[in-house]
Design an enzyme around this catalytic site. Structure first.
Site, PDB file in Angstrom:
ATOM      1  N   ARG A  86     156.412  72.826  18.045  1.00  0.00           N
ATOM      2  CA  ARG A  86     155.346  73.324  18.922  1.00  0.00           C
ATOM      3  C   ARG A  86     155.843  73.300  20.361  1.00  0.00           C
ATOM      4  O   ARG A  86     156.215  72.243  20.882  1.00  0.00           O
ATOM      5  CB  ARG A  86     154.095  72.454  18.773  1.00  0.00           C
ATOM      6  CG  ARG A  86     152.963  72.906  19.672  1.00  0.00           C
ATOM      7  CD  ARG A  86     151.760  71.986  19.626  1.00  0.00           C
ATOM      8  NE  ARG A  86     150.828  72.386  20.666  1.00  0.00           N
ATOM      9  CZ  ARG A  86     150.135  71.567  21.438  1.00  0.00           C
ATOM     10  NH1 ARG A  86     150.249  70.259  21.285  1.00  0.00           N
ATOM     11  NH2 ARG A  86     149.318  72.029  22.354  1.00  0.00           N
ATOM     12  N   HIS A 130     149.445  75.594  28.438  1.00  0.00           N
ATOM     13  CA  HIS A 130     149.536  74.136  28.509  1.00  0.00           C
ATOM     14  C   HIS A 130     149.505  73.739  29.984  1.00  0.00           C
ATOM     15  O   HIS A 130     150.461  73.170  30.515  1.00  0.00           O
ATOM     16  CB  HIS A 130     150.802  73.634  27.809  1.00  0.00           C
ATOM     17  CG  HIS A 130     150.744  72.194  27.405  1.00  0.00           C
ATOM     18  ND1 HIS A 130     150.977  71.755  26.123  1.00  0.00           N
ATOM     19  CD2 HIS A 130     150.466  71.075  28.125  1.00  0.00           C
ATOM     20  CE1 HIS A 130     150.873  70.436  26.067  1.00  0.00           C
ATOM     21  NE2 HIS A 130     150.563  70.000  27.279  1.00  0.00           N
ATOM     22  N   GLU A 175     144.297  71.214  25.231  1.00  0.00           N
ATOM     23  CA  GLU A 175     143.463  70.244  25.926  1.00  0.00           C
ATOM     24  C   GLU A 175     142.719  70.841  27.116  1.00  0.00           C
ATOM     25  O   GLU A 175     142.936  70.452  28.272  1.00  0.00           O
ATOM     26  CB  GLU A 175     144.305  69.050  26.378  1.00  0.00           C
ATOM     27  CG  GLU A 175     144.924  68.275  25.230  1.00  0.00           C
ATOM     28  CD  GLU A 175     145.600  66.982  25.671  1.00  0.00           C
ATOM     29  OE1 GLU A 175     145.598  66.681  26.882  1.00  0.00           O
ATOM     30  OE2 GLU A 175     146.136  66.271  24.804  1.00  0.00           O
ATOM     31  N   ASN A 302     144.638  66.510  19.299  1.00  0.00           N
ATOM     32  CA  ASN A 302     145.541  65.559  19.945  1.00  0.00           C
ATOM     33  C   ASN A 302     144.844  64.215  20.018  1.00  0.00           C
ATOM     34  O   ASN A 302     143.687  64.136  20.446  1.00  0.00           O
ATOM     35  CB  ASN A 302     145.903  66.012  21.359  1.00  0.00           C
ATOM     36  CG  ASN A 302     146.775  67.248  21.385  1.00  0.00           C
ATOM     37  OD1 ASN A 302     147.200  67.739  20.350  1.00  0.00           O
ATOM     38  ND2 ASN A 302     147.045  67.763  22.573  1.00  0.00           N
ATOM     39  N   TYR A 304     145.474  59.845  20.887  1.00  0.00           N
ATOM     40  CA  TYR A 304     146.329  58.740  21.305  1.00  0.00           C
ATOM     41  C   TYR A 304     145.636  57.376  21.212  1.00  0.00           C
ATOM     42  O   TYR A 304     146.250  56.395  20.827  1.00  0.00           O
ATOM     43  CB  TYR A 304     146.809  58.961  22.740  1.00  0.00           C
ATOM     44  CG  TYR A 304     147.752  60.127  22.859  1.00  0.00           C
ATOM     45  CD1 TYR A 304     149.107  59.981  22.582  1.00  0.00           C
ATOM     46  CD2 TYR A 304     147.289  61.389  23.210  1.00  0.00           C
ATOM     47  CE1 TYR A 304     149.987  61.048  22.660  1.00  0.00           C
ATOM     48  CE2 TYR A 304     148.156  62.468  23.294  1.00  0.00           C
ATOM     49  CZ  TYR A 304     149.501  62.297  23.020  1.00  0.00           C
ATOM     50  OH  TYR A 304     150.351  63.370  23.087  1.00  0.00           O
ATOM     51  N   GLU A 372     149.300  66.603  18.564  1.00  0.00           N
ATOM     52  CA  GLU A 372     150.019  65.607  19.367  1.00  0.00           C
ATOM     53  C   GLU A 372     149.595  64.222  18.911  1.00  0.00           C
ATOM     54  O   GLU A 372     148.409  63.970  18.699  1.00  0.00           O
ATOM     55  CB  GLU A 372     149.708  65.718  20.866  1.00  0.00           C
ATOM     56  CG  GLU A 372     150.333  66.873  21.590  1.00  0.00           C
ATOM     57  CD  GLU A 372     150.027  66.841  23.086  1.00  0.00           C
ATOM     58  OE1 GLU A 372     149.791  65.730  23.636  1.00  0.00           O
ATOM     59  OE2 GLU A 372     150.013  67.908  23.698  1.00  0.00           O
TER      60      GLU A 372
END
Length: 472
Positions: A86, A130, A175, A302, A304, A372
Site C-alpha cells: 500500500r 494521504h 484517515e 487503521n 494503533y 495500518e
C-alpha cells in the site's frame, strides 16, 4: 539484552486461506525529491518548512529518498514475501497546481513503481490522498470548499485512466479524521489551523471528495474501491451520566462523522449535542448523502490504540469561540500496560472489540482490511548489525491474533498491512519515531531489515504453509 517476553504462542494466527499480508507507506513520508521533476508543493511542504511546526524543524524534503531508491525498496518487499504494498500517490507530483497541466514525469514515476512491483510479484494498493493537498488548492480555500472535492475527482480520473489497467485495489482517502480535525481544528498537522465550522466543512468535503472519486473509479472499471478510516475503540472513564455523554460525543468526533454517512446513509444522531451551534452549515447539499454512501468493496481500518474519555470541566459557550474538537471531553490513560514510544497503550484486544462493534452496528459492512497497524519503538543497531525489536514483534503478533479473534467471531477481514515498511518522516514528530520493519540510517539512507522484518517474513511463510496443507 531485552527482557521482553517472547511473542505470544499465537504468533502465527489462525487466519483463513486467502488472507493477504502487506506493508504500507505514504508518499510525503518516504519519497523525498520534494522539488524534483515538476512536483509542486503540498501543504506538508509548507507546514514542515514553517518554524516550530515539526520536531527539530524536520521536513520531508529527502525523507527515505524512495523516489530514487524505490528499486531497493521493492527488492525488500519481494524478500519480505508480502502479497500487497500500500502506497500513496502525491497529488502534486501528477498535478503540480492540483488541477490544470499534467506533469508527465510524475505520471512516469508511478508507472515505473507499479510495473516494478508487479514484476516482483507484489500487488499495488493505491491510496489517492494521504494528507498532502497541493498548496495551490489550499491557497484557494482547501478542503473547506467544494471546489477541492471536485478537483480531487479530476485527479482521481487521471490516476485511474493511467494506472487502472494494473491497479486492482484503490483507497480514496487515508484517515480523513486527521485531515479535517488534526489539521484544521487542533492545528498539529497541515494546514495547521484551529477552526470550528471550517474543520466541519473540511470533514464534509472530504466525504464528498470520496463519493466523487468512487464515481470516477467505477466509471474507469476499478475492481475494488474503498476508504481508510482511523477508527477508535473508545471507553467511558466511568458510568456517570456525564462521562457516558462524553463518550457519545467522542464517538461522533472520532468515528460516526465518517461511518454513519459512509455505511448508514445518515449524519450522526448526536452531532448537535457534540457540536452545538456548529454542526449545520451551507457545505451540505441535497444528494450528498447518496453520493457519499455509494457501496464500497472494502473498508480500510487503521488501528494503533484505544482511548478512554471523561467529561471535561469546561467548554466554550460561544460557538464562534470553539474549535471542532472542543466537545467537552478529555482523554485519560487508565491502561496498565506497556506503551510504545508514541505514548500509546498496547491493548490488542481493543482491535477485536472495535471490529466486532463495527460489524454489529453495520450489518451490511463490506469486507474489512486492516490498512495500518504497527508500533513505534526504541530501535538500536547492535554491534553485530541486528536490530532486535522484540517489542514490535510482540505488538504485531498479538494484534494479528486479535484480527484472528475478530474473524472467528464472524467479521469478514480480508487482509493486513503492517505500518510501516520503512522508518520515515512521522509528520509533526519528524524523524524521532520509528515504525518501520526496515531501519533507515537518515545520514546514509542505508536500509537494514529489523528482526521484526524477519519475523513477519517467517509468519507469512508459515501461514501459507498451514493453509495450503489444510486445503489439500
Amino acid at each position: 539484552m531485552s527482557t521482553t517476553p517472547e511473542p505470544s504462542i499465537r504468533a502465527v494466527p489462525h487466519l483463513p486461506a486467502g488472507f493477504r499480508f502487506g506493508a504500507a507507506t505514504a508518499a510525503y513520508q518516504i519519497e523525498g525529491a520534494h522539488d524534483e521533476d515538476g512536483r509542486g508543493p503540498s501543504i506538508w511542504d509548507t507546514f514542515s518548512h514553517t518554524p516550530g511546526r515539526t520536531l527539530g524543524g524536520a521536513t520531508g524534503d529527502t525523507a527515505c529518498d524512495h523516489y530514487h531508491r524505490h528499486p531497493e525498496d521493492i527488492a525488500l518487499l519481494r524478500e519480505l514475501g508480502v502479497d500487497d504494498y500500500r502506497f500513496s500517490i502525491a497529488w502534486s507530483r501528477l498535478l503540480p497546481e492540483g488541477t490544470g497541466p499534467v506533469n508527465q514525469k510524475g505520471l512516469d514515476f508511478y508507472d515505473r513503481l507499479i510495473d516494478q512491483l508487479l514484476a516482483a510479484g507484489v500487488a499495488p494498493a493505491v491510496t489517492l490522498y494521504h494528507w498532502d493537498l497541493p498548496q495551490a488548492l489550499e491557497d484557494r480555500g482547501g478542503w473547506r470548499t467544494r471546489e477541492t472535492a471536485e478537483a480531487f475527482a479530476r485527479y482521481t480520473a487521471l490516476a485511474a485512466e493511467r494506472y487502472g489497467d494494473r491497479v486492482e485495489r484503490w483507497i480514496t482517502l487515508n484517515e480523513p479524521y486527521c485531515s479535517a480535525f488534526v489539521g484544521h481544528a487542533e492545528g498539529r498537522h497541515a494546514p495547521g489551523t484551529e477552526e470550528g465550522r471550517g474543520a466541519l466543512a473540511a470533514a464534509h468535503h472530504l466525504l464528498v471528495a470520496h463519493g466523487l472519486a468512487v464515481r470516477e473509479l467505477r466509471a474507469a472499471g476499478a475492481r475494488e474501491v474503498g476508504i481508510t478510516l482511523n477508527l477508535d475503540r473508545i471507553h467511558a472513564a466511568s458510568t456517570r451520566p456525564e462521562d457516558l455523554a462524553a463518550l457519545r460525543r467522542a464517538e461522533v468526533l472520532h468515528n460516526e462523522v465518517w461511518t454513519e454517512p459512509l455505511l448508514a446513509g445518515r449524519y450522526p444522531a448526536y452531532e448537535e449535542e457534540t457540536w452545538a451551534g456548529l454542526a449545520e452549515g451551507p457545505w451540505r447539499r441535497p444528494g450528498d448523502l447518496e453520493l457519499i454512501g455509494a457501496p464500497l468493496d472494502f473498508l480500510g481500518v487503521n488501528f494503533y490504540r484505544p482511548i478512554t474519555v471523561a467529561a471535561a470541566p469546561h467548554r466554550a459557550e460561544d460557538p464562534e469561540a470553539r474549535t471542532a474538537v472542543d466537545i467537552g471531553v478529555i482523554e485519560l490513560d487508565p491502561y496498565g500496560t506497556r506503551h510504545t514510544t508514541m505514548g500509546w497503550p498496547v491493548v490488542p484486544e481493543a482491535l477485536t472489540e472495535l471490529l466486532r462493534a463495527l460489524h454489529a452496528r453495520h450489518p451490511g459492512l463490506p469486507p474489512v482490511w486492516i490498512t495500518e497497524n504497527g508500533s513505534a519503538e526504541t530501535d538500536t543497531l547492535d554491534a553485530d548489525g541486528r536490530i532486535r525489536d522484540d517489542e514490535r514483534i510482540a505488538y504485531l503478533a498479538d494484534h494479528l491474533a486479535a484480527v484472528a479473534d475478530a474473524v472467528a467471531a464472524g467479521v469478514d477481514v480480508r487482509g493486513y498491512f503492517a505500518w510501516s515498511l520503512l522508518d520515515n518522516f512521522e509528520w509533526a514528530r519528524g524523524y524521532d519515531q520509528r515504525f518501520g520493519l526496515v531501519h533507515i540510517d537518515y545520514d546514509t539512507l542505508t536500509r537494514t531489515p529489523k528482526d521484526s522484518f524477519r519475523w513477519y517474513q517467517g509468519m507469512i511463510t508459515a501461514h501459507r504453509a498451514r493453509t495450503e496443507e489444510s486445503t489439500r
